[in-house]
Design an enzyme around this catalytic site. Sequence first.
Site: not given
Ligand code: NAI
Length: 341
Positions: A79, A173, A196, A229
Amino acid sequence: MIITEISVDGYEEVVHGVDKQTGLDAYIAVHNIKLGPALGGCRYYPYKTSEKQLEDTLRLAKGMTYKNALAGLDLGGGKATVNAMPGKSPELWQAFAGLVNNLYGKYITSGDVGTTVHDLKEIAKSTDFILGHESKTDSGVATAFGVFQSIIALNKFLCGANSLKGKTIAVQGLGKVGSRVINFCLENGATIIATDTDPDTMIDDHAPISFVDPDKIYEVECDIFSPCAVGGILNRTTIPKLKCAGIAGGANNQLGSDGHAGFLKERNIFYVPDYLANCGGVIIVEKSQDKTLVDLNYESPIVKKRLDSIFNTVFKVLMESSKTNQTTTKICNDLAEERFQ
Ligand code: NAI
């Protein structure tokens, strides 16, 4: 750039790169390369201290070794982190690429929290040791499909059913992963309760979906809770509130600490470890290095086969946990270690 080698027990190689001209302050940790070069994203984040940044890099690099091994990939784990204080510039990414090149392919970088496809494209101008920078690779959908496989395997384990008909899934999320998890679950007959912190994402489209305030998601009555999320949300405060039979979600580092896996087990809540449920992202990113594969997506046979296999791994881990009374986290760690040790 001044590059300092740091010797850390249990790690293949750790470097700290500081470049006064561009403001780059980056760590790269290569945890293990027994299965192949170490693949893991680059996190761009405003770290308060260098110690905290190093600690995060080491933790995340080790996590990638386990995730890549359990996903069945011939890749090690590593990483990178870049301190976000100076702000992004093409020169900053060029300097970061130089640090990556300095490891001669032992480490392959990719995207993570804080880095965009645009940033990755800048990095790719100066290094070949990068994956996931081409827009064709939508890791969010592949991750969501892997989470969906975990959810249906968990559901099968919990009640023997082959579909989510009549089941309620609570999703935290609604971003790139969560919104797609919802679509897959709706198509499979589930009812959704979602939340969200961004109210603009909670749009009522008349599907069997209802919304709750973000702090209420832990206490909704549901069959499966899917955290998609942020990390650290399964802890001493939230676990006692949960009214679900199982958990499977896309968010990284869901457990507040390793000990919380035992707490979930005590509450008889079956937990699919995050790094197993969300490995779809790294699966599609790994396949993107094959330049002969055009229009790569989660349905491409070479990707789909691996994503589908998440179902079997999850089911096997849950059965083993119920048989041996070990936590699912311990079982997954052992399975991963069998491959890379
Ligand atoms: P994103 O940024 O597109 O979506 C995250 C969503 O969660 C946002 O809409 C945000 O407003 C919401 N959010 C943040 N804090 C919150 C809370 N306390 N309660 C409710 N909603 C909340 O991110 P994405 O890509 O969807 O990733 C989500 C999770 O999955 C992250 O932890 C990321 O590290 C993990 N992840 C993502 C991958 C990917 O390919 N995008 C791969 C592996 C893991």
